[in-house]
Scaffold this motif. Structure first.
Motif, PDB file in Angstrom:
ATOM      1  N   MET A  31       7.512   5.570 -10.746  1.00 18.92           N
ATOM      2  CA  MET A  31       6.481   5.837 -11.757  1.00 18.92           C
ATOM      3  C   MET A  31       5.432   6.794 -11.216  1.00 18.92           C
ATOM      4  SD  MET A  31       6.572   4.937 -14.807  1.00 18.92           S
ATOM      5  CE  MET A  31       4.863   4.988 -15.352  1.00 18.92           C
ATOM      6  N   SER A  32       4.882   7.556 -12.110  1.00 14.00           N
ATOM      7  CA  SER A  32       3.880   8.521 -11.696  1.00 14.00           C
ATOM      8  C   SER A  32       2.508   8.069 -12.170  1.00 14.00           C
ATOM      9  CB  SER A  32       4.219   9.876 -12.319  1.00 14.00           C
ATOM     10  OG  SER A  32       3.057  10.568 -12.670  1.00 14.00           O
ATOM     11  N   ASN A  33       1.524   8.231 -11.302  1.00 15.90           N
ATOM     12  CA  ASN A  33       0.151   7.931 -11.696  1.00 15.90           C
ATOM     13  C   ASN A  33      -0.637   9.189 -12.004  1.00 15.90           C
ATOM     14  OD1 ASN A  33       0.329   5.121 -11.467  1.00 15.90           O
ATOM     15  ND2 ASN A  33       0.191   5.288  -9.241  1.00 15.90           N
ATOM     16  N   TYR A  34       0.069  10.288 -12.140  1.00 17.14           N
ATOM     17  CA  TYR A  34      -0.613  11.531 -12.489  1.00 17.14           C
ATOM     18  C   TYR A  34      -0.923  11.525 -13.980  1.00 17.14           C
ATOM     19  CZ  TYR A  34       1.014  13.128  -7.939  1.00 17.14           C
ATOM     20  OH  TYR A  34       1.242  13.248  -6.599  1.00 17.14           O
ATOM     21  N   PHE A  35      -1.909  12.340 -14.350  1.00 18.04           N
ATOM     22  CA  PHE A  35      -2.239  12.452 -15.767  1.00 18.04           C
ATOM     23  C   PHE A  35      -1.133  13.200 -16.503  1.00 18.04           C
ATOM     24  CE2 PHE A  35      -6.681  12.497 -13.935  1.00 18.04           C
ATOM     25  CZ  PHE A  35      -6.961  11.192 -14.306  1.00 18.04           C
ATOM     26  N   ARG A  47       1.130  20.056  -2.526  1.00 14.80           N
ATOM     27  CA  ARG A  47       1.363  19.218  -1.338  1.00 14.80           C
ATOM     28  C   ARG A  47       1.335  17.737  -1.704  1.00 14.80           C
ATOM     29  NH1 ARG A  47      -2.184  23.150   2.589  1.00 14.80           N
ATOM     30  NH2 ARG A  47      -0.596  24.782   2.637  1.00 14.80           N
ATOM     31  N   HIS A  48       0.395  17.382  -2.555  1.00 11.14           N
ATOM     32  CA  HIS A  48       0.297  15.985  -2.991  1.00 11.14           C
ATOM     33  C   HIS A  48       1.568  15.567  -3.719  1.00 11.14           C
ATOM     34  CE1 HIS A  48      -1.464  12.373  -4.827  1.00 11.14           C
ATOM     35  NE2 HIS A  48      -2.375  12.461  -3.882  1.00 11.14           N
ATOM     36  N   LEU A  49       2.038  16.440  -4.579  1.00 13.89           N
ATOM     37  CA  LEU A  49       3.256  16.137  -5.356  1.00 13.89           C
ATOM     38  C   LEU A  49       4.482  16.004  -4.444  1.00 13.89           C
ATOM     39  CD1 LEU A  49       2.723  18.559  -8.366  1.00 13.89           C
ATOM     40  CD2 LEU A  49       2.951  16.076  -8.552  1.00 13.89           C
ATOM     41  N   ALA A  50       4.574  16.871  -3.425  1.00 19.04           N
ATOM     42  CA  ALA A  50       5.728  16.810  -2.514  1.00 19.04           C
ATOM     43  C   ALA A  50       5.721  15.484  -1.756  1.00 19.04           C
ATOM     44  CB  ALA A  50       5.700  17.991  -1.555  1.00 19.04           C
ATOM     45  N   ASP A  51       4.514  15.048  -1.321  1.00 18.45           N
ATOM     46  CA  ASP A  51       4.408  13.759  -0.607  1.00 18.45           C
ATOM     47  C   ASP A  51       4.766  12.601  -1.546  1.00 18.45           C
ATOM     48  OD1 ASP A  51       3.626  15.104   1.613  1.00 18.45           O
ATOM     49  OD2 ASP A  51       1.471  14.693   1.375  1.00 18.45           O
ATOM     50  N   TRP A 110       6.657  12.697  -4.168  1.00 21.18           N
ATOM     51  CA  TRP A 110       8.095  12.722  -4.474  1.00 21.18           C
ATOM     52  C   TRP A 110       8.882  12.078  -3.336  1.00 21.18           C
ATOM     53  CZ3 TRP A 110      10.569  13.978  -8.886  1.00 21.18           C
ATOM     54  CH2 TRP A 110      11.962  14.106  -8.839  1.00 21.18           C
ATOM     55  N   GLU A 111       8.505  12.437  -2.137  1.00 20.97           N
ATOM     56  CA  GLU A 111       9.218  11.928  -0.967  1.00 20.97           C
ATOM     57  C   GLU A 111       9.070  10.410  -0.867  1.00 20.97           C
ATOM     58  OE1 GLU A 111       8.634  14.779   2.041  1.00 20.97           O
ATOM     59  OE2 GLU A 111       9.738  13.632   3.542  1.00 20.97           O
ATOM     60  N   SER A 112       7.849   9.900  -1.075  1.00 18.98           N
ATOM     61  CA  SER A 112       7.661   8.451  -0.937  1.00 18.98           C
ATOM     62  C   SER A 112       8.244   7.699  -2.138  1.00 18.98           C
ATOM     63  CB  SER A 112       6.185   8.112  -0.738  1.00 18.98           C
ATOM     64  OG  SER A 112       5.476   8.457  -1.892  1.00 18.98           O
ATOM     65  N   PHE A 141      10.902   8.787  -4.200  1.00 20.29           N
ATOM     66  CA  PHE A 141      12.347   8.949  -4.420  1.00 20.29           C
ATOM     67  C   PHE A 141      13.143   9.080  -3.122  1.00 20.29           C
ATOM     68  CE2 PHE A 141      10.140  10.540  -8.190  1.00 20.29           C
ATOM     69  CZ  PHE A 141      10.749   9.783  -9.174  1.00 20.29           C
ATOM     70  N   HIS A 142      12.439   8.966  -1.987  1.00 22.31           N
ATOM     71  CA  HIS A 142      13.096   9.039  -0.669  1.00 22.31           C
ATOM     72  C   HIS A 142      13.978  10.277  -0.556  1.00 22.31           C
ATOM     73  CE1 HIS A 142      11.448   5.070  -0.336  1.00 22.31           C
ATOM     74  NE2 HIS A 142      12.116   4.703  -1.412  1.00 22.31           N
ATOM     75  N   GLU A 143      13.426  11.365  -1.018  1.00 26.68           N
ATOM     76  CA  GLU A 143      14.147  12.634  -0.997  1.00 26.68           C
ATOM     77  C   GLU A 143      13.095  13.721  -0.789  1.00 26.68           C
ATOM     78  OE1 GLU A 143      16.649  13.693  -4.619  1.00 26.68           O
ATOM     79  OE2 GLU A 143      15.145  15.270  -4.705  1.00 26.68           O
ATOM     80  N   SER A 144      13.345  14.616   0.154  1.00 24.97           N
ATOM     81  CA  SER A 144      12.341  15.666   0.351  1.00 24.97           C
ATOM     82  C   SER A 144      12.560  16.763  -0.690  1.00 24.97           C
ATOM     83  CB  SER A 144      12.421  16.231   1.765  1.00 24.97           C
ATOM     84  OG  SER A 144      13.626  16.914   1.916  1.00 24.97           O
ATOM     85  N   VAL A 145      11.478  17.408  -1.039  1.00 26.49           N
ATOM     86  CA  VAL A 145      11.579  18.487  -2.022  1.00 26.49           C
ATOM     87  C   VAL A 145      10.752  19.656  -1.509  1.00 26.49           C
ATOM     88  CG1 VAL A 145       9.623  17.638  -3.412  1.00 26.49           C
ATOM     89  CG2 VAL A 145      11.372  19.053  -4.475  1.00 26.49           C
TER      90      VAL A 145
END
Ligand SMILES: [Zn+2]
Ligand SMILES: [Zn+2]
Length: 297
Positions: free
Chosen positions: A1-5, A40-44, A46-48, A50-54
């Motif tokens: 789930m995303s907590n972004y607006f 950078r925030h989004l990449a972190d 995503w990684e935490s 979905f356990h996948e780096s982007v």
């Protein structure tokens, strides 16, 4: 789930749809930050999650040949994948030209213009009305020279310092110069009228329209190669001993059927064949049959 607006792109579903780069600028601002920390925030996240780096290389936000982030390269694929989920917007791909990826050249440089371009009338009226300003997807296409709504030439330079606007200033907003920070809003007296559509304009508008309303989500892989092969096979029986204008311009095109063309080349082939770009992208054989029965053939 995303907590972004959640944030919707401007003018969804129409040919005035916002481009992804402009959208991402506003998305970062909505989160009280700027594009690079946002990426950078989004990449972190995503990684935490979905356990996948982007790979959200921030270089694409301000450099990368100064192309707006709304073409069809891998960077756009990654950004759209991540931000679609973060911002709860499943149709964010419509703010890009990812839909032509399967049929277009791999480099993708020819499709988009370097840096920004905007309609001074659209910017002026947005400022006057106090509505949200945004850069349209249509304006990022290299073939577009004017705003089809206002019939005014697009502008790419700051009216104060004259510098070409290659990217957004991280804080000043999209209506301010990235170099001197002066307002880019120009009075109507300075607008340059452009009453006639330029080459490729109608195909570009139809392309963005089809992307924006969801009609075109993906192209037939190698669509133009199939189109050319089919057209050649339909043409050959009639061409012996004749000077057909399609063949005069054709030979080079016919031989290049192993390489996906750039958007500019697609527009030329459509113009010469008398068919619509979106038709070739979605049904290349059908488009070839239409071209073969057109009067100019
Ligand atoms: Zn306009
Ligand atoms: Zn300036």
């Amino acid at each position: 789930m995303s907590n972004y607006f959640s944030l919707k792109p401007m003018s969804e579903g129409t040919d005035e749809i916002e481009n992804f780069h402009s959208y991402f600028y506003r998305f970062a601002k909505l989160h009280s930050t700027t594009m690079i920390p946002m990426a950078r925030h989004l990449a972190d996240w995503w990684e935490s999650s979905f356990h996948e780096s982007v790979n959200l290389k921030d270089v694409y936000l301000y450099k990368a040949n100064r192309l707006p982030l709304c073409g069809y390269n891998d960077a756009v694929v990654n950004y759209v994948k991540v931000v679609s989920i973060a911002a709860h917007q499943p149709n964010l791909h419509r703010t890009t030209i990812l839909a032509i990826r399967a049929a277009a050249d791999t480099v993708s440089h020819g499709a988009l213009r370097r840096g920004r371009a905007w309609c001074p009338a659209c910017m002026y009226w947005s400022e006057k009305e106090g509505s949200t300003y945004y850069d349209r997807l249509l304006w990022t296409l290299a073939a577009m020279k004017r705003c089809p709504v206002h019939r005014i030439a697009l502008v790419s330079h700051c009216p104060s310092c004259g510098v070409q606007q290659l990217c957004y200033h991280s804080l000043a907003g999209m209506t301010h110069c990235a170099k001197c920070l002066a307002s880019l809003v120009q009075e109507p007296a300075t607008w340059i009228q452009s009453p006639h559509p330029g080459f490729g304009e109608s195909d570009c508008v139809a392309l963005v329209s089809a992307i924006a309303d969801g009609t075109l989500t993906t192209s037939v892989p190698r669509a133009f190669m199939i189109f050319c092969e089919e057209l050649r096979s339909l043409a050959e029986p009639f061409l012996k001993g004749r000077h057909n204008p399609l063949l005069r311009v054709g030979p080079r095109s016919w031989r290049m059927t192993q390489i996906n063309p750039m958007l500019g080349t697609m527009l030329k082939r459509c113009h010469l064949s008398g068919v619509n770009l979106v038709d070739v992208l979605t049904d290349p054989r059908g488009a070839a049959r239409v071209a073969a029965t057109s009067p100019r053939f």
